[in-house]
Design a protein around this motif. Structure first.
Motif, PDB file in Angstrom:
ATOM      1  N   ALA A   1       0.838  -1.196   0.000  1.00  0.00           N
ATOM      2  CA  ALA A   1       0.000   0.000   0.000  1.00  0.00           C
ATOM      3  C   ALA A   1       0.875   1.247   0.000  1.00  0.00           C
ATOM      4  CB  ALA A   1      -0.915   0.002   1.216  1.00  0.00           C
ATOM      5  N   GLY A   2       0.550   2.201  -0.866  1.00  0.00           N
ATOM      6  CA  GLY A   2       1.299   3.445  -0.919  1.00  0.00           C
ATOM      7  C   GLY A   2       2.521   3.400  -1.811  1.00  0.00           C
ATOM      8  N   ARG A   3       2.792   2.219  -2.426  1.00  0.00           N
ATOM      9  CA  ARG A   3       3.981   2.085  -3.268  1.00  0.00           C
ATOM     10  C   ARG A   3       3.652   2.164  -4.760  1.00  0.00           C
ATOM     11  NH1 ARG A   3       8.315   3.446  -0.484  1.00  0.00           N
ATOM     12  NH2 ARG A   3       8.756   2.111   1.304  1.00  0.00           N
ATOM     13  N   GLU A   4       2.437   2.557  -5.104  1.00  0.00           N
ATOM     14  CA  GLU A   4       2.048   2.574  -6.511  1.00  0.00           C
ATOM     15  C   GLU A   4       2.915   3.527  -7.327  1.00  0.00           C
ATOM     16  OE1 GLU A   4       0.036   2.903  -3.977  1.00  0.00           O
ATOM     17  OE2 GLU A   4      -1.264   1.131  -4.037  1.00  0.00           O
ATOM     18  N   VAL A   5       3.230   4.699  -6.761  1.00  0.00           N
ATOM     19  CA  VAL A   5       4.087   5.654  -7.471  1.00  0.00           C
ATOM     20  C   VAL A   5       5.484   5.075  -7.634  1.00  0.00           C
ATOM     21  CG1 VAL A   5       5.171   7.925  -7.352  1.00  0.00           C
ATOM     22  CG2 VAL A   5       2.767   7.662  -6.704  1.00  0.00           C
ATOM     23  N   ASP A   6       5.991   4.430  -6.562  1.00  0.00           N
ATOM     24  CA  ASP A   6       7.309   3.790  -6.650  1.00  0.00           C
ATOM     25  C   ASP A   6       7.318   2.754  -7.761  1.00  0.00           C
ATOM     26  OD1 ASP A   6       8.666   5.094  -4.462  1.00  0.00           O
ATOM     27  OD2 ASP A   6       7.381   3.957  -3.117  1.00  0.00           O
ATOM     28  N   LEU A   7       6.267   1.940  -7.833  1.00  0.00           N
ATOM     29  CA  LEU A   7       6.206   0.898  -8.855  1.00  0.00           C
ATOM     30  C   LEU A   7       6.231   1.515 -10.248  1.00  0.00           C
ATOM     31  CD1 LEU A   7       5.866  -2.027  -9.729  1.00  0.00           C
ATOM     32  CD2 LEU A   7       3.390  -1.732  -9.473  1.00  0.00           C
ATOM     33  N   ALA A   8       5.473   2.575 -10.449  1.00  0.00           N
ATOM     34  CA  ALA A   8       5.427   3.218 -11.760  1.00  0.00           C
ATOM     35  C   ALA A   8       6.805   3.757 -12.150  1.00  0.00           C
ATOM     36  CB  ALA A   8       4.390   4.339 -11.757  1.00  0.00           C
ATOM     37  N   GLU A   9       7.507   4.368 -11.201  1.00  0.00           N
ATOM     38  CA  GLU A   9       8.822   4.929 -11.519  1.00  0.00           C
ATOM     39  C   GLU A   9       9.842   3.824 -11.775  1.00  0.00           C
ATOM     40  OE1 GLU A   9      10.327   8.212  -9.342  1.00  0.00           O
ATOM     41  OE2 GLU A   9       8.370   8.848  -8.636  1.00  0.00           O
ATOM     42  N   VAL A  10       9.780   2.755 -10.978  1.00  0.00           N
ATOM     43  CA  VAL A  10      10.706   1.646 -11.187  1.00  0.00           C
ATOM     44  C   VAL A  10      10.451   1.000 -12.544  1.00  0.00           C
ATOM     45  CG1 VAL A  10      11.298  -0.689 -10.406  1.00  0.00           C
ATOM     46  CG2 VAL A  10      11.142   1.185  -8.751  1.00  0.00           C
ATOM     47  N   GLN A  11       9.178   0.841 -12.907  1.00  0.00           N
ATOM     48  CA  GLN A  11       8.858   0.273 -14.206  1.00  0.00           C
ATOM     49  C   GLN A  11       9.403   1.146 -15.339  1.00  0.00           C
ATOM     50  OE1 GLN A  11       8.145  -2.655 -14.275  1.00  0.00           O
ATOM     51  NE2 GLN A  11       6.040  -3.185 -13.854  1.00  0.00           N
ATOM     52  N   HIS A  12       9.286   2.461 -15.157  1.00  0.00           N
ATOM     53  CA  HIS A  12       9.826   3.377 -16.173  1.00  0.00           C
ATOM     54  C   HIS A  12      11.336   3.187 -16.313  1.00  0.00           C
ATOM     55  CE1 HIS A  12      10.691   6.995 -18.472  1.00  0.00           C
ATOM     56  NE2 HIS A  12      11.525   7.375 -17.521  1.00  0.00           N
ATOM     57  N   LEU A  13      12.021   3.073 -15.202  1.00  0.00           N
ATOM     58  CA  LEU A  13      13.472   2.908 -15.254  1.00  0.00           C
ATOM     59  C   LEU A  13      13.852   1.584 -15.908  1.00  0.00           C
ATOM     60  CD1 LEU A  13      14.487   4.209 -11.713  1.00  0.00           C
ATOM     61  CD2 LEU A  13      14.658   5.407 -13.887  1.00  0.00           C
ATOM     62  N   LEU A  14      13.098   0.541 -15.611  1.00  0.00           N
ATOM     63  CA  LEU A  14      13.421  -0.776 -16.162  1.00  0.00           C
ATOM     64  C   LEU A  14      13.208  -0.845 -17.670  1.00  0.00           C
ATOM     65  CD1 LEU A  14      11.948  -3.088 -13.378  1.00  0.00           C
ATOM     66  CD2 LEU A  14      14.367  -2.645 -13.855  1.00  0.00           C
ATOM     67  N   THR A  15      12.458   0.077 -18.212  1.00  0.00           N
ATOM     68  CA  THR A  15      12.257   0.122 -19.664  1.00  0.00           C
ATOM     69  C   THR A  15      13.144   1.170 -20.327  1.00  0.00           C
ATOM     70  OG1 THR A  15      10.384   1.644 -19.370  1.00  0.00           O
ATOM     71  CG2 THR A  15       9.883  -0.711 -19.510  1.00  0.00           C
ATOM     72  N   THR A  16      14.006   1.808 -19.555  1.00  0.00           N
ATOM     73  CA  THR A  16      14.962   2.779 -20.093  1.00  0.00           C
ATOM     74  C   THR A  16      16.186   2.027 -20.598  1.00  0.00           C
ATOM     75  OG1 THR A  16      14.218   4.458 -18.519  1.00  0.00           O
ATOM     76  CG2 THR A  16      16.370   4.802 -19.581  1.00  0.00           C
ATOM     77  N   PRO A  17      16.523   2.100 -21.884  1.00  0.00           N
ATOM     78  CA  PRO A  17      17.598   1.269 -22.440  1.00  0.00           C
ATOM     79  C   PRO A  17      18.939   1.421 -21.734  1.00  0.00           C
ATOM     80  CG  PRO A  17      16.314   2.283 -24.199  1.00  0.00           C
ATOM     81  CD  PRO A  17      15.843   2.901 -22.918  1.00  0.00           C
ATOM     82  N   THR A  18      19.243   2.625 -21.252  1.00  0.00           N
ATOM     83  CA  THR A  18      20.547   2.835 -20.631  1.00  0.00           C
ATOM     84  C   THR A  18      20.597   2.376 -19.180  1.00  0.00           C
ATOM     85  OG1 THR A  18      19.855   5.110 -20.144  1.00  0.00           O
ATOM     86  CG2 THR A  18      21.203   4.748 -22.124  1.00  0.00           C
ATOM     87  N   CYS A  19      19.465   1.984 -18.628  1.00  0.00           N
ATOM     88  CA  CYS A  19      19.436   1.508 -17.236  1.00  0.00           C
ATOM     89  C   CYS A  19      19.484  -0.014 -17.243  1.00  0.00           C
ATOM     90  CB  CYS A  19      18.175   1.996 -16.523  1.00  0.00           C
ATOM     91  SG  CYS A  19      18.036   1.408 -14.811  1.00  0.00           S
ATOM     92  N   ARG A  20      20.660  -0.562 -17.017  1.00  0.00           N
ATOM     93  CA  ARG A  20      20.807  -2.017 -17.016  1.00  0.00           C
ATOM     94  C   ARG A  20      21.053  -2.572 -15.623  1.00  0.00           C
ATOM     95  NH1 ARG A  20      25.133  -4.197 -20.343  1.00  0.00           N
ATOM     96  NH2 ARG A  20      23.914  -6.119 -20.062  1.00  0.00           N
ATOM     97  N   LEU A  21      21.357  -1.708 -14.669  1.00  0.00           N
ATOM     98  CA  LEU A  21      21.543  -2.143 -13.281  1.00  0.00           C
ATOM     99  C   LEU A  21      20.834  -1.143 -12.381  1.00  0.00           C
ATOM    100  CD1 LEU A  21      22.711  -3.671 -10.898  1.00  0.00           C
ATOM    101  CD2 LEU A  21      24.876  -2.452 -11.226  1.00  0.00           C
ATOM    102  N   LEU A  22      19.712  -1.554 -11.826  1.00  0.00           N
ATOM    103  CA  LEU A  22      18.922  -0.694 -10.944  1.00  0.00           C
ATOM    104  C   LEU A  22      18.926  -1.310  -9.551  1.00  0.00           C
ATOM    105  CD1 LEU A  22      17.001   1.680 -10.407  1.00  0.00           C
ATOM    106  CD2 LEU A  22      15.120   0.203 -11.158  1.00  0.00           C
TER     107      LEU A  22
END
Length: 426
Positions: free
Chosen positions: A269-290
């Motif tokens: 609960a309350g992590r929906e914004v975190d999930l959205a941002e993490v998902q965005h980073l994971l689809t960023t080609p230059t982000c290979r280690l998060l």
């Protein structure tokens, strides 16, 4: 390098103590034994700064290290306690412990041995509210070990039920519920086991007792899933809810993930914004280690699993989750990664080379969960990234990895400037 102390064995599960021959030395709740418990649990070299911060987090570094020197001297004066090793920067107490036995059983996927080895909460009685960092560490590790034992009980009870040995399965499940009388997951398993074993009335009495406890203690009713199961028991209908046997640790990609996500739903609960941002980073080609970084208990694991689950649902690449909380060496880590990938390692060749070859031409996301105690082996992550161009790593750790191309995402609990995410090159 000194080896472990011969003839000495330390009990860390339940009431902690050290046994030397026929002599038993009980650990009492003061910093001397708390430090020994912490060192025995890790077995490897611990930096003095890390140990000092554990007990004096709000004290200046110089004073905290001075306090630690005094504490080490007091530990050395304890009768019967030997083998404490120190350098100018590090400290270690390398002894055999019951936690070592438990970890070996977990890593080998032997649930029966896990059940036997687990004899109670980690460092019971050594809690210290005056040292919040130490208390947080104990709480986090205690929960991790308890969870592995709980999984082993679930696995073994399912086996026993399949064999028609309902009472043995019920006896095991009752042990888990003795620890948490309001655990609905265990309740449902017990209801099923009792009902299938012909003890419907006993099952219904158990349900009424737990329901009363939930109402009195929390003002809530049992979940819909539990109430539906009870209706099946009451109507003498077929109880169809089943759980696939899941050995401790993960043997394949996402084995048991649906249950994990269901059980920890409230923690998200309350992590929906975190999930959205993490998902965005994971689809960023230059982000290979998060790396998801934050203190123990803040929800890193839950967020990582949810993000991995979402990535898997999108179907653009293969996704594997590797829990590392019970892994204590480089060899065990690479073996665990290979097992999750379904890769049969061959002797005579470096496991890391085999894993790299296996992943080299594939598009894969690999989640390495609870990496903080394996920072000395972070080169494994770097080597995988270098040799596998289609690989993305999602890590969880209480500390940053400090490697090139690491991107950080800080969860609540960390001070600025690690908010909300930043790209780091070291």
């Amino acid at each position: 390098m000194a080896s472990h102390q011969p003839g000495m064995r330390v009990r860390l599960l339940g009431r902690p103590s050290a046994q030397v021959g026929a002599e038993i030395i009980d650990f009492t709740p003061d910093k001397r034994y708390q430090l020994l418990g912490y060192l025995a649990y890790h077995r490897e070299w611990i930096s003095r700064d890390r140990a000092a911060c554990l007990f004096w987090p709000d004290t200046s570094s110089a004073l905290a290290r001075q306090n630690l020197r005094g504490l080490v001297q007091r530990v050395r004066s304890l009768g019967g306690i030997t083998g404490l090793e120190t350098t100018t920067q590090h400290i270690r107490w390398r002894v055999d412990t019951d936690v070592d036995t438990l970890r070996q059983a977990i890593e080998s996927g032997r649930p029966g041995e896990v059940i036997t080895a687990y004899s109670g909460p980690l460092l019971s009685g050594l809690d210290d509210t005056a040292a919040p960092e130490y208390a947080s560490w104990v709480s986090s590790e205690r929960e991790t070990l308890h969870t592995r034992w709980r999984e082993a009980v679930f696995f073994r009870s399912e086996e026993l039920t399949t064999q028609g040995r309902y009472q043995e399965a019920e006896d095991l499940l009752r042990r888990v519920m003795d620890v948490d009388p309001l655990d609905e997951e265990v309740l449902r398993r017990r209801l099923m086991t009792l009902s299938q074993g012909g003890q419907r009335e006993t099952a219904l009495r158990l349900y009424r007792r737990v329901a009363a406890g939930l109402a009195a203690g929390w003002g809530v009713e049992p979940s819909d899933a539990t109430r539906q199961l009870v209706q099946d028991v009451e109507s003498a209908g077929e109880v169809t809810e089943r759980w696939a046997p899941t050995a401790p640790g993960v043997k394949g990609a996402f084995e048991g993930e649906a249950r994990f996500l269901s059980e920890t739903e409230g923690l998200f609960a309350g992590r929906e914004v975190d999930l959205a941002e993490v998902q965005h980073l994971l689809t960023t080609p230059t982000c290979r280690l998060l790396t998801l970084v934050g203190p123990g208990g803040v929800g890193k694991t839950r967020l990582a699993w949810q993000a991995a689950w979402e990535q898997r649902r999108r179907g653009s690449r293969d996704v594997y989750v590797v829990p590392l909380e019970a892994v204590t060496s480089r060899e065990a880590m690479t073996a665990h990664i290979a097992a999750v990938l379904g890769l049969q390692l061959e002797g005579g060749e470096d496991p890391l080379v085999q894993i790299t070859r296996h992943l080299h031409a594939r598009s894969v996301m690999l989640v390495l969960d609870n990496f903080e105690h394996l920072l000395a082996h972070v080169d494994v992550a770097s080597a995988l990234l270098a040799g596998c161009p289609g690989l993305t790593l999602l890590m969880t750790s209480r500390e940053r990895l400090n490697v090139r191309h690491e991107w950080l995402y800080a969860l609540d609990g960390l001070p600025c400037p690690l908010k909300t995410w930043s790209q780091q090159t070291c």
